[in-house]
Scaffold this active site. Structure first.
Site, short mmCIF file in Angstrom:
data_model
loop_
_atom_site.label_atom_id
_atom_site.label_comp_id
_atom_site.label_asym_id
_atom_site.label_seq_id
_atom_site.Cartn_x
_atom_site.Cartn_y
_atom_site.Cartn_z
N HIS A 15 46.11 84.91 41.63
CA HIS A 15 47.19 85.01 41.80
C HIS A 15 48.08 85.12 40.50
O HIS A 15 49.28 85.69 40.78
CB HIS A 15 47.69 84.21 43.11
CG HIS A 15 48.70 84.13 43.44
ND1 HIS A 15 49.89 83.75 42.59
CD2 HIS A 15 49.66 85.30 44.11
CE1 HIS A 15 51.03 84.14 43.14
NE2 HIS A 15 50.84 84.50 44.66
N HIS A 45 46.78 87.91 53.25
CA HIS A 45 47.61 87.60 52.04
C HIS A 45 46.28 86.95 51.45
O HIS A 45 46.47 86.04 51.86
CB HIS A 45 48.32 87.08 52.59
CG HIS A 45 49.54 86.62 51.47
ND1 HIS A 45 49.45 84.63 50.68
CD2 HIS A 45 49.77 87.09 50.11
CE1 HIS A 45 50.26 84.60 50.02
NE2 HIS A 45 50.66 85.76 49.27
#
Ligand code: CA
Length: 330
Positions: free
Chosen positions: A79, A37
């Site tokens: 992100h 992740h």
């Protein structure tokens, strides 16, 4: 001579055939997949190339890329659609924020973005780290990079190590990009094609929270990639049949699957995974963090309940080494 040729051809055919059988007989890796992740983000600042190289070294199955476009349409691996929580943009370009005081990736060219220093995530109001026990803020030298840079790192490592680790890109906020006059999916899909990611066999899983956009990727762009519909709300759990028409999997958060502890002290597990599997959808859940256990005593206990009691198929994790280690010993 012709007999000699036939013998050669038969031999070649036999050896090719044996090779094929060998590939099929190779011990299959665990069916459960580990997705790094934002890279090995528990150890190094998220979405930096070092964090990706570290995740690669941990032998994950996939490495994740979140993608936002720059002003000059370069897909940037980051992100958020804004910059101030992981970079020194407020110092380097103090007068480039919008009315909401945020600095948007889309307002900067790739050349400008490359001038920024990247840090472990922090709260820009207090300058305090979000995860205080992780990599210190603004230490060492980390930079912003493009999707192409990252694919070339992973494909380069696949060549030099002989392994085949996949990519797991996410198209971020397609509606925001559209309002800014940009078609992010079109740009991302073209780059994936250029680098050889075309079908479900090409070790690329494409994810998006926006159902309309993921449907568009399948139906309008005719993408044959493995598609994962990310979800976060309870009402989305009722749309599995609809998702199954274009997606191959769903990506819920853990709390949609593990609903706390029952009176008998056992963890309560929702029907989401069972229902997804009934619809032929894989379940890759987010986000597994060894430093954020959500009521579990240990990380292994959380992994055990999610992977083997709830039976999810994949794990998005900031600590890929711990999950790979856990799956290998079970
Ligand atoms: Ca993501």
């Amino acid at each position: 001579m012709s007999r000699f040729l036939i013998v050669l051809l038969v031999l070649c055919f036999m050896s090719c055939n044996t090779k094929e059988v060998k590939i099929k007989e190779m011990p299959t890796k665990s069916e459960k997949i580990v997705i790094a992740h934002r890279g090995a983000s528990g150890y190094l600042p998220e979405h930096t190339l070092p964090a990706k190289a570290m995740a690669y070294g941990m032998n994950v199955d996939f490495i994740e890329q979140d993608i936002v476009l720059s002003k000059d349409n370069v897909p940037i691996v980051i992100h958020d659609i804004h910059l101030e929580t992981v970079t020194d943009v407020a110092i380097k370009f103090p007068d480039r924020s919008r009315a909401d005081k945020k600095f948007y990736v889309i307002d900067f060219t790739f050349e400008e973005l490359k001038q920024l220093n990247v840090s472990e995530r922090f709260d820009p109001a207090t300058n305090e780290a979000i995860f205080p026990n992780r990599f210190p803020l603004f230490k060492s030298n980390f930079k912003i990079h493009s999707l192409q840079d990252e694919i070339e790192l992973i494909q380069g490592l696949n060549k030099s190590t002989g392994r085949n680790i996949g990519i797991y890109p996410e198209v971020k906020e397609p509606e925001f990009h559209q309002k800014e006059g940009k078609d992010i999916s079109k740009i991302v899909l073209n780059i994936l094609m250029e680098y050889g990611y075309k079908t479900k066999n090409d070790h690329c899983i494409l994810q998006c929270f926006n159902a309309k956009e993921l449907k568009r990727i399948r139906n309008e762009f005719k993408s044959e990639l493995f598609l994962v519909q990310l979800i976060e709300f309870e009402e989305e759990e009722l749309r599995l049949e609809e998702f199954a028409k274009y997606a191959d999997g769903i990506g819920p958060w853990i709390q949609q699957i593990i609903k706390g502890k029952g009176v008998n002290g056992k963890w309560l597990i929702s029907d989401l995974v069972i229902n997804a599997h009934k619809n032929n959808l894989k379940v890759h859940a987010y986000t597994f963090r060894a430093d954020q256990l959500g009521g579990f005593e240990t990380f292994d206990e959380l992994l055990n309940v999610a992977l083997y009691e709830a039976n999810i198929d994949g794990v998005f994790t900031d600590f890929p080494d711990k999950v790979v280690g856990f799956i290998n010993k079970n």
